[in-house]
Motif scaffolding. Structure first.
Motif, PDB file in Angstrom:
ATOM      1  N   ALA A  38       0.902  -1.115   0.309  1.00 28.90           N
ATOM      2  CA  ALA A  38      -0.056   0.106  -0.150  1.00 28.90           C
ATOM      3  C   ALA A  38       0.720   0.925   0.131  1.00 28.90           C
ATOM      4  CB  ALA A  38      -0.720   0.326   1.269  1.00 28.90           C
ATOM      5  N   LEU A  39       0.124   2.411  -1.065  1.00 31.92           N
ATOM      6  CA  LEU A  39       0.924   3.374  -0.624  1.00 31.92           C
ATOM      7  C   LEU A  39       0.000   4.245  -0.164  1.00 31.92           C
ATOM      8  CD1 LEU A  39       2.538   3.141  -4.511  1.00 31.92           C
ATOM      9  CD2 LEU A  39       3.627   3.298  -2.357  1.00 31.92           C
ATOM     10  N   ILE A  40      -1.197   4.483  -0.451  1.00 34.37           N
ATOM     11  CA  ILE A  40      -1.985   5.715  -0.114  1.00 34.37           C
ATOM     12  C   ILE A  40      -2.617   4.667   1.054  1.00 34.37           C
ATOM     13  CG2 ILE A  40      -2.026   7.067  -1.775  1.00 34.37           C
ATOM     14  CD1 ILE A  40      -4.764   5.640  -2.739  1.00 34.37           C
ATOM     15  N   ASP A  41      -3.660   5.008   2.222  1.00 28.51           N
ATOM     16  CA  ASP A  41      -4.794   5.167   2.900  1.00 28.51           C
ATOM     17  C   ASP A  41      -5.972   4.259   2.005  1.00 28.51           C
ATOM     18  OD1 ASP A  41      -3.258   5.672   4.840  1.00 28.51           O
ATOM     19  OD2 ASP A  41      -3.909   7.172   5.583  1.00 28.51           O
ATOM     20  N   MET A  42      -6.078   3.096   2.555  1.00 30.11           N
ATOM     21  CA  MET A  42      -7.673   2.414   2.556  1.00 30.11           C
ATOM     22  C   MET A  42      -8.214   1.587   3.170  1.00 30.11           C
ATOM     23  SD  MET A  42      -5.242  -1.396   0.113  1.00 30.11           S
ATOM     24  CE  MET A  42      -7.103  -1.671  -0.522  1.00 30.11           C
ATOM     25  N   GLY A  43      -9.612   1.074   2.749  1.00 34.24           N
ATOM     26  CA  GLY A  43     -10.509   0.358   3.672  1.00 34.24           C
ATOM     27  C   GLY A  43     -10.792  -0.743   2.680  1.00 34.24           C
ATOM     28  N   TYR A  44     -12.275  -1.871   3.402  1.00 32.89           N
ATOM     29  CA  TYR A  44     -12.810  -2.376   2.919  1.00 32.89           C
ATOM     30  C   TYR A  44     -14.436  -2.256   2.996  1.00 32.89           C
ATOM     31  CZ  TYR A  44      -8.512  -4.727   1.606  1.00 32.89           C
ATOM     32  OH  TYR A  44      -6.584  -4.898   1.577  1.00 32.89           O
ATOM     33  N   HIS A  45     -14.795  -2.597   1.688  1.00 35.27           N
ATOM     34  CA  HIS A  45     -16.628  -3.143   1.609  1.00 35.27           C
ATOM     35  C   HIS A  45     -16.524  -4.567   1.443  1.00 35.27           C
ATOM     36  CE1 HIS A  45     -17.097   0.774   0.072  1.00 35.27           C
ATOM     37  NE2 HIS A  45     -16.300   0.999  -1.049  1.00 35.27           N
ATOM     38  N   ILE A  46     -16.979  -5.719   1.904  1.00 37.51           N
ATOM     39  CA  ILE A  46     -17.099  -7.305   1.537  1.00 37.51           C
ATOM     40  C   ILE A  46     -18.281  -6.909   1.267  1.00 37.51           C
ATOM     41  CG2 ILE A  46     -19.156  -6.830   3.580  1.00 37.51           C
ATOM     42  CD1 ILE A  46     -15.606  -9.207   3.664  1.00 37.51           C
ATOM     43  N   ALA A  47     -18.159  -7.888  -0.071  1.00 35.26           N
ATOM     44  CA  ALA A  47     -18.711  -8.087  -0.804  1.00 35.26           C
ATOM     45  C   ALA A  47     -19.698  -9.806  -0.575  1.00 35.26           C
ATOM     46  CB  ALA A  47     -18.284  -8.804  -2.118  1.00 35.26           C
ATOM     47  N   ILE A  48     -20.824  -9.723  -0.638  1.00 31.48           N
ATOM     48  CA  ILE A  48     -21.416 -11.029   0.052  1.00 31.48           C
ATOM     49  C   ILE A  48     -22.098 -11.835  -1.056  1.00 31.48           C
ATOM     50  CG2 ILE A  48     -23.559 -12.250   2.064  1.00 31.48           C
ATOM     51  CD1 ILE A  48     -24.063  -8.873   3.017  1.00 31.48           C
ATOM     52  N   THR A  49     -21.527 -13.248  -0.573  1.00 28.16           N
ATOM     53  CA  THR A  49     -21.542 -13.772  -1.536  1.00 28.16           C
ATOM     54  C   THR A  49     -22.669 -14.910  -1.582  1.00 28.16           C
ATOM     55  OG1 THR A  49     -19.948 -15.020  -2.248  1.00 28.16           O
ATOM     56  CG2 THR A  49     -19.985 -13.441  -3.919  1.00 28.16           C
ATOM     57  N   ASP A  50     -22.682 -15.758  -0.182  1.00 25.15           N
ATOM     58  CA  ASP A  50     -23.406 -16.929  -0.034  1.00 25.15           C
ATOM     59  C   ASP A  50     -23.622 -16.777   1.719  1.00 25.15           C
ATOM     60  OD1 ASP A  50     -23.840 -19.542   0.673  1.00 25.15           O
ATOM     61  OD2 ASP A  50     -21.742 -20.084   0.877  1.00 25.15           O
ATOM     62  N   LEU A  51     -24.698 -16.378   1.867  1.00 25.16           N
ATOM     63  CA  LEU A  51     -25.493 -16.882   3.761  1.00 25.16           C
ATOM     64  C   LEU A  51     -25.926 -17.597   3.886  1.00 25.16           C
ATOM     65  CD1 LEU A  51     -26.891 -13.313   3.463  1.00 25.16           C
ATOM     66  CD2 LEU A  51     -24.422 -13.802   5.233  1.00 25.16           C
ATOM     67  N   ALA A 110     -26.408  -8.791 -10.229  1.00 22.88           N
ATOM     68  CA  ALA A 110     -26.206  -8.929 -11.945  1.00 22.88           C
ATOM     69  C   ALA A 110     -25.663 -10.879 -11.711  1.00 22.88           C
ATOM     70  CB  ALA A 110     -25.602  -7.921 -12.370  1.00 22.88           C
ATOM     71  N   TYR A 111     -24.205 -10.623 -12.786  1.00 24.09           N
ATOM     72  CA  TYR A 111     -23.138 -12.343 -13.234  1.00 24.09           C
ATOM     73  C   TYR A 111     -24.005 -13.605 -12.727  1.00 24.09           C
ATOM     74  CZ  TYR A 111     -20.263  -7.563 -13.883  1.00 24.09           C
ATOM     75  OH  TYR A 111     -20.106  -6.893 -13.724  1.00 24.09           O
ATOM     76  N   LYS A 112     -25.292 -13.732 -12.878  1.00 21.75           N
ATOM     77  CA  LYS A 112     -25.745 -14.693 -12.610  1.00 21.75           C
ATOM     78  C   LYS A 112     -24.439 -15.778 -13.178  1.00 21.75           C
ATOM     79  CE  LYS A 112     -29.763 -17.373 -13.321  1.00 21.75           C
ATOM     80  NZ  LYS A 112     -31.194 -17.467 -14.181  1.00 21.75           N
ATOM     81  N   GLY A 113     -24.493 -17.026 -11.552  1.00 23.26           N
ATOM     82  CA  GLY A 113     -23.858 -17.911 -11.688  1.00 23.26           C
ATOM     83  C   GLY A 113     -22.213 -17.767 -11.166  1.00 23.26           C
ATOM     84  N   ALA A 114     -22.606 -16.714 -10.568  1.00 26.29           N
ATOM     85  CA  ALA A 114     -21.006 -16.291 -10.082  1.00 26.29           C
ATOM     86  C   ALA A 114     -21.086 -15.154  -9.201  1.00 26.29           C
ATOM     87  CB  ALA A 114     -20.507 -15.231 -11.065  1.00 26.29           C
ATOM     88  N   LEU A 115     -21.239 -13.827  -8.949  1.00 26.29           N
ATOM     89  CA  LEU A 115     -21.420 -12.922  -8.011  1.00 26.29           C
ATOM     90  C   LEU A 115     -23.168 -12.619  -7.596  1.00 26.29           C
ATOM     91  CD1 LEU A 115     -18.487 -10.399  -8.897  1.00 26.29           C
ATOM     92  CD2 LEU A 115     -18.156 -11.957  -7.047  1.00 26.29           C
ATOM     93  N   MET A 116     -23.789 -13.246  -8.506  1.00 22.56           N
ATOM     94  CA  MET A 116     -25.180 -12.598  -8.497  1.00 22.56           C
ATOM     95  C   MET A 116     -25.734 -13.311  -7.019  1.00 22.56           C
ATOM     96  SD  MET A 116     -28.236 -12.773 -10.798  1.00 22.56           S
ATOM     97  CE  MET A 116     -30.333 -12.937 -10.686  1.00 22.56           C
ATOM     98  N   VAL A 117     -26.470 -12.821  -6.245  1.00 18.62           N
ATOM     99  CA  VAL A 117     -27.304 -13.362  -4.883  1.00 18.62           C
ATOM    100  C   VAL A 117     -28.468 -13.682  -5.736  1.00 18.62           C
ATOM    101  CG1 VAL A 117     -25.376 -12.729  -3.495  1.00 18.62           C
ATOM    102  CG2 VAL A 117     -27.688 -11.348  -3.536  1.00 18.62           C
ATOM    103  N   ASP A 118     -29.497 -13.863  -4.452  1.00 18.09           N
ATOM    104  CA  ASP A 118     -30.910 -14.182  -4.281  1.00 18.09           C
ATOM    105  C   ASP A 118     -31.511 -12.876  -3.811  1.00 18.09           C
ATOM    106  OD1 ASP A 118     -30.755 -14.843  -2.152  1.00 18.09           O
ATOM    107  OD2 ASP A 118     -31.386 -16.957  -2.927  1.00 18.09           O
TER     108      ASP A 118
END
Length: 469
Positions: free
Chosen positions: A116-129, A154-162
């Motif tokens: 890292a050269l600059i500051d950063m945070g994270y979002h959590i991307a939910i794919t499986d509950l 979107a991205y059915k079969g990959a990242l998409m959630v119902d």
């Protein structure tokens, strides 16, 4: 190290004045006219703009997608960001199927460490509950400084959630103090349209746009708005590209609902015809949502001017045209979705937004820095120039001419979305927490300088003690 920035035009979301900025201990200490202080370093900013460091709330570095991985990792992505005046960003940590959020975050921290050269945070991307324990774990993330949940419609079969997963996440966010982000497109309908196009032999890049019509974005945006209303959670719609998506957001904001939207630099300048460029060059502009009909550009400018849309991000998701995008040479659905852009957001929005009278300088700062910082729990630590705030500062020459070209960029991508565009205004010096990171077209810090930022819960402020390392 103390730094005195003298005689610049200091511009924030609300202020515009000529004065001095004194930095001490990594934070802004004093603001005023002709400050009588001694500093280790003095920078003459006469004739220049002094802006708060930009905050990009939407990036994808070192992200696996479509059978490959984005070409920019944290190291190269941060260099591109810094040269463009971005001093902090929030990247997406993607949960793998069956993976705990803790393990996902550990993976993504591993991508960051030492780079890292600059500051950063994270979002959590939910794919499986599917595991009931994930809901409880999800609820605990805001206490760890991960205060936004991203879900793909979107991205059915990959990242998409119902919708069940989406709605449950919204309910957790309402209780835990998180902001829900959605990629709003109707993935089921798009999946049908893509299969129909391929069956008919329509494989060229421009079918990426034709199989993702704006109505699929508008429908999903409205669905997300209504579900968030029922769940009682705040909602942020990412990369809004068209009138059909702007309209439900405008209606929600008119009603006073907790709904915000962003658009991205590329949607103001690139239209659907770019996908039709010959010799597979159209694949450079395959990102999602796709470039739209040109008349949407005026809609978007009006939306950011009137605060229907509250932020401009990059959605930086860079792939090589030759070797990665070409995976879909015979099938547009296999072209990795995404484009570069971290380095040129300020260049483009300053030149064609401020320079052509579409938005003011104050509004530019609000869209590129202050609003993202406020919405994502970084303010007032980031996103403004005020005593006590981190000394994340950009000295910007508003009269310097620059031609944007791949030859001069710092991303590892082998093309630039804005190739050949001549702009007025360029970054001269960038400070992150009082340390000069960019000066005189040179990188001045080593990888590892950037820090992880543990962000405040939605609607709360980030104070000094909340910064993690």
């Amino acid at each position: 190290m103390s730094v005195l920035i003298k005689g610049g035009r200091v511009v924030t979301a609300t202020d515009d004045y000529v004065g001095d900025v004194f930095v001490d201990g990594g934070r802004i200490s004093l603001l005023g006219e002709a400050l009588d202080v001694t500093a280790d370093t003095t920078i003459d900013a006469s004739g220049k703009l002094v802006l708060p460091g930009l905050v990009d709330p939407h990036t994808h570095l070192d992200m696996p997608f479509g059978g490959t991985t984005t070409i920019d990792d944290v190291r190269s992505g941060h260099e591109a960001a810094a040269f463009g005046g971005t001093t902090c960003h929030v990247d997406f940590c993607i949960q793998g199927k069956g993976q705990t959020f803790a393990d996902a975050l550990a993976d993504w921290h591993g991508k960051r460490e030492g780079k890292a050269l600059i500051d950063m945070g994270y979002h959590i991307a939910i794919t499986d509950l599917s595991d009931p324990e994930r809901l409880e774990e999800l609820a605990s993330l805001p206490e760890q400084g991960v205060t936004s949940y991203k879900l793909f419609m979107a991205y059915k079969g990959a990242l998409m959630v119902d919708d069940e997963t989406l709605f449950k996440s919204m309910e957790v966010a309402a209780a835990s103090g998180a902001l829900v982000m959605v990629h709003a497109e109707n993935g089921d309908a798009i999946d049908v349209l893509v299969k129909q196009a391929l069956a008919a032999g329509n494989t060229a890049p421009h079918f990426h746009a034709l199989t993702r019509p704006p109505e699929t974005e508008g429908e999903a945006t409205n669905r997300a708005v209504q579900l968030a209303r029922v769940a009682g959670c705040p909602l942020y719609v990412v990369h809004v590209s068209c009138k059909e998506s702007v309209e439900p957001i405008a209606l929600a904001r008119e009603k006073g609902w907790d709904v915000w939207g962003e658009t991205c630099t590329q949607y103001f300048f690139i239209d659907q015809t770019f996908l039709e460029r010959p010799d597979f060059e159209g694949a450079k502009y395959v990102y999602t949502p796709p470039p739209r009909a040109k008349d949407n550009q005026d809609v978007l400018w009006n939306a950011v001017r009137t605060d229907v849309l509250s932020a401009i991000s990059t959605d930086h998701c860079s792939f090589l045209w030759d070797g990665q995008k070409t995976l879909g040479r015979d099938d547009f659905s296999l072209i990795p979705n995404g484009g570069p852009g971290l380095e040129n957001r300020l260049h483009m929005i300053h030149h064609l937004g401020v320079g052509q009278g579409r938005i003011t300088l104050n509004r530019m700062v609000e869209l590129l820095s202050t609003n993202p910082a406020k919405l994502f729990g970084l303010y007032p630590r980031k996103g403004t120039i005020a005593p006590g705030s981190d000394a994340d500062l950009v000295i910007f020459d508003p009269s310097k001419r620059k031609t944007i070209t791949v030859a001069d960029q710092h991303s590892k991508a082998d093309y630039n979305l804005y190739e050949g565009t001549e702009v007025t205004g360029d970054v001269e010096t960038v400070l992150v927490r009082g340390t000069v990171v960019i000066d005189d077209a040179e990188l001045k810090v080593e990888p590892g300088y950037g820090q992880f930022v543990a962000r405040a819960k939605f609607g709360e402020e980030l104070r000094p003690a909340a910064l993690g390392v």
